[in-house]
Motif scaffolding. Structure first.
Motif, short mmCIF file in Angstrom:
data_model
loop_
_atom_site.label_atom_id
_atom_site.label_comp_id
_atom_site.label_asym_id
_atom_site.label_seq_id
_atom_site.Cartn_x
_atom_site.Cartn_y
_atom_site.Cartn_z
N LYS A 6 -0.55 2.23 -5.68
CA LYS A 6 -0.54 0.95 -6.57
C LYS A 6 0.15 -0.07 -5.81
N GLN A 7 1.45 0.21 -5.52
CA GLN A 7 2.10 -0.65 -4.86
C GLN A 7 1.68 -1.25 -3.54
N VAL A 8 1.28 -0.39 -2.73
CA VAL A 8 0.59 -0.64 -1.49
C VAL A 8 -0.48 -1.55 -1.54
N GLU A 9 -1.45 -1.15 -2.51
CA GLU A 9 -2.60 -2.09 -2.79
C GLU A 9 -2.29 -3.47 -3.25
N ARG A 10 -1.07 -3.58 -3.88
CA ARG A 10 -0.80 -5.04 -4.49
C ARG A 10 -0.27 -5.82 -3.33
N ILE A 11 0.44 -5.07 -2.33
CA ILE A 11 0.84 -5.78 -1.05
C ILE A 11 -0.56 -6.21 -0.29
N LEU A 12 -1.21 -5.24 0.05
CA LEU A 12 -2.49 -5.48 0.77
C LEU A 12 -3.42 -6.92 0.17
N ARG A 13 -3.41 -6.87 -1.15
CA ARG A 13 -4.13 -7.72 -2.04
C ARG A 13 -3.47 -9.29 -1.72
N GLU A 14 -2.24 -9.20 -1.77
CA GLU A 14 -1.43 -10.44 -1.62
C GLU A 14 -1.36 -10.97 -0.02
N ILE A 15 -1.37 -9.99 0.81
CA ILE A 15 -1.49 -10.43 2.09
C ILE A 15 -2.82 -10.81 2.44
N LYS A 16 -3.80 -10.39 1.96
CA LYS A 16 -5.25 -10.59 2.36
C LYS A 16 -5.50 -11.98 1.58
N THR A 17 -5.05 -12.23 0.52
CA THR A 17 -5.31 -13.73 -0.14
C THR A 17 -4.34 -14.59 0.35
N GLY A 18 -3.49 -14.25 1.29
CA GLY A 18 -2.70 -15.54 1.82
C GLY A 18 -1.34 -15.57 1.24
#
Length: 225
Positions: free
Chosen positions: A207-219
């Motif tokens: 869950k934590q890595v998925e959240r980091i990925l979302r934040e990076i991908k959305t800028g």
């Protein structure tokens, strides 16, 4: 980004979560850094709310060794970092060739903001056990706490050379890459970490890595809360 300040609140997870070849070494109290491992992947409050220990006793421990380690654990949990440090130093004086003791001393020193001393302790653990990937990861986290990103990247790479499937080191590596504007490489490292955590059924870290990925991908800048 609050990474620098958060990295200074590091502690080690219970040794039951740690091996020299697998990944759970260090953690951070925030939701993102709880993934990244020291750590130094383990924090003041671990994600799983597990009791914290500086060391784990084994069946081969002598009574004196067991006492010193138990005292160090108790003092740490009481917030007495100086006392925990003193006990670990006593243990090291009696067992100077114990790499884990040097590693744990490094974690206690890091929590006291004694960064250079912490690095020296981690280096000694590596000298005694060259394949000590979690110690390389820990050094990387010390450098990251000082925004010394290139040096942190070098240490994470050493940890990953020893164990390419070290999920926390991959996550730490990705965050350092992101700090140096290497977005694509950071995303690749995070995706690999995510797949590793999924294969290990480590739901919280997934869950934590998925959240980091979302934040990076959305800028967005990956937040730490």
């Amino acid at each position: 980004m609050k990474l620098k300040s958060q990295l200074k609140s590091v502690f080690v997870q219970p040794l039951s979560c740690m091996t020299l070849s697998i990944i759970t070494a260090i953690g951070i109290s925030s939701s993102v850094l709880a993934v990244t491992g020291i750590s130094v992947h383990s924090p003041e409050q671990s994600v799983e709310r597990q009791p914290q220990k500086l060391a784990q006793l084994s069946n081969t421990d002598t009574p004196e060794r067991s006492q010193l380690l138990q005292q160090a654990n108790a003092l740490y949990n009481q917030g007495d970092l100086t006392g925990a440090e003193d006990n670990l130093r006593k243990f090291i004086k009696k067992s100077p060739e114990d790499p884990f003791a040097h590693f744990q001393l490094g974690n206690v020193l890091f929590r006291q903001n004694k960064s250079e001393e912490a690095i020296s302790s981690y280096r000694e653990a590596i000298r005694l056990q060259p394949k000590y990937g979690i110690a390389y990861n820990a050094i990387g986290m010390v450098y990251a706490s000082q925004s010394r990103w290139e040096e942190a990247i070098t240490e994470y790479q050493k940890a990953l050379e020893i164990n390419p499937n070290y999920g926390e080191a991959l996550t730490n590596f990705a965050l350092a890459l992101w700090q140096t504007n290497k977005r694509d490489e950071a995303l690749s490292s995070l995706e690999k970490a995510l797949n590793i955590f999924k294969a290990q059924n480590r739901g919280e870290k997934v869950k934590q890595v998925e959240r980091i990925l979302r934040e990076i991908k959305t800028g967005d800048q990956p937040s730490l809360s």
